[in-house]
Design an enzyme around this catalytic site. Sequence first.
Site, PDB file in Angstrom:
ATOM      1  CB  CYS A  96      12.568  13.903  14.064  1.00  0.00           C
ATOM      2  SG  CYS A  96      11.854  15.469  13.572  1.00  0.00           S
ATOM      3  CG  HIS A 138      10.807  12.687  17.358  1.00  0.00           C
ATOM      4  ND1 HIS A 138      11.616  13.701  17.807  1.00  0.00           N
ATOM      5  CD2 HIS A 138       9.980  13.242  16.431  1.00  0.00           C
ATOM      6  CE1 HIS A 138      11.295  14.814  17.170  1.00  0.00           C
ATOM      7  NE2 HIS A 138      10.306  14.562  16.341  1.00  0.00           N
ATOM      8  CG  ASN A 147       9.477  17.960  16.708  1.00  0.00           C
ATOM      9  OD1 ASN A 147      10.644  17.633  16.869  1.00  0.00           O
ATOM     10  ND2 ASN A 147       8.748  17.533  15.699  1.00  0.00           N
TER      11      ASN A 147
END
Length: 328
Positions: free
Chosen positions: A113, A255, A285
């Site tokens: 990520c 994020h 996500n």
Amino acid sequence: MKRVGIIGTGSYLPEKILTNLDIEKFLDTSDEWIYTRTGIRSRRVAAPDEVTSDLCKVACERAMEMAGVKADDIDLIILATITPDTHCPAGANWLEAKLGCDRAVSFDITAACSGFIFALHVADRLIKSGSNKMVLVVAGEIMTRVVNWKERESCILWGDGAGAAVVTATDSGAEVLSTHINTDGANGDTLLMPGGGSKTTPISYESVDKGLHFLKLIEGNKSFKVAVNKFADACEEALAYNGYTIEDPDVIIPHQANIRIIQGMAKKLKVPMEKVYLTIEKYGNISSATVPIALDEAVRDGTITKDKLVLLTAFGGGLTWASSLIRW
Ligand code: UT7
């Protein structure tokens, strides 16, 4: 020292929307649980014939259009991804061909990520060193193909998409003030794809039967707490390096793993949620692609305008965490 700037951003989300209500139909879960525990209502899913480089191609073309540069101007493509079209060649090589960037060299970065900020860090250093001039920093993922749709703890979190930025040495455009990257390899076993690498070679019926090729989130609530702290640490690292305090950034783009992680970070840093840019409700996500997609949307919807101070921060598998401060 060369001034490194972002002169264009772009993103692409696949058309198909998968809502929590859709997931309820095939999994023991509910819209209410997913929304209250994660802040996610829906995510995008790539079409069966779309691969990661297809998503990235559109994001890059949009960024290049904003920057006013052509495929021939690009001399480097850095693709952050954990879901490349293939592991060999690198996903970036397929993308290079699709974009027709014949002058460019291309490679992938694996930092889950945090991948986009890691890629931005490498681009920044290569431009400053004089090695490269016009760089496509791109992140793209098709997460919905690597999650186990029977594991309700994790499959509901992820979605597909791509985001990109054109980065170059320039006196105009948004200035990348600094980038910061960190890893903790000793604690990487909480978010991992156990199969598909040399650990399970060759990929066997047994490894597939055991689902080792899927992304695993082990003890999600443990990584939850680590994530809150690492997000905050990464923000503080970038601010301290530049002599700023948490009051200074106009826009914070974290994020987007879980709205409660983001709220935890905001509380720890004592920053109002109004400054935090959110896409989690509609996209979930998208691993490395989350930050550049949010960045592009914030630029295009007028949240980020000239002179605004923008703070990017991310945390992910590896473990990895990273931040960047950009003066728009
Ligand atoms: O991108 C960076 C990396 N991402 C992360 O590190 C993710 C961080 N972790 C998280 O976002 C959260 O921990 C999750 C969203 C994964 C889970 O939320 P949680 O609030 O930590 O829930 P939990 O794992 O503690 O589970 C609570 C309960 C359990 O039931 P019992 O044991 O209390 O009866 C689970 O079985 O919720 C149950 N549960 C679900 N129920 C309905 C877990 N997943 C689901 C689901 N639907 N999808």
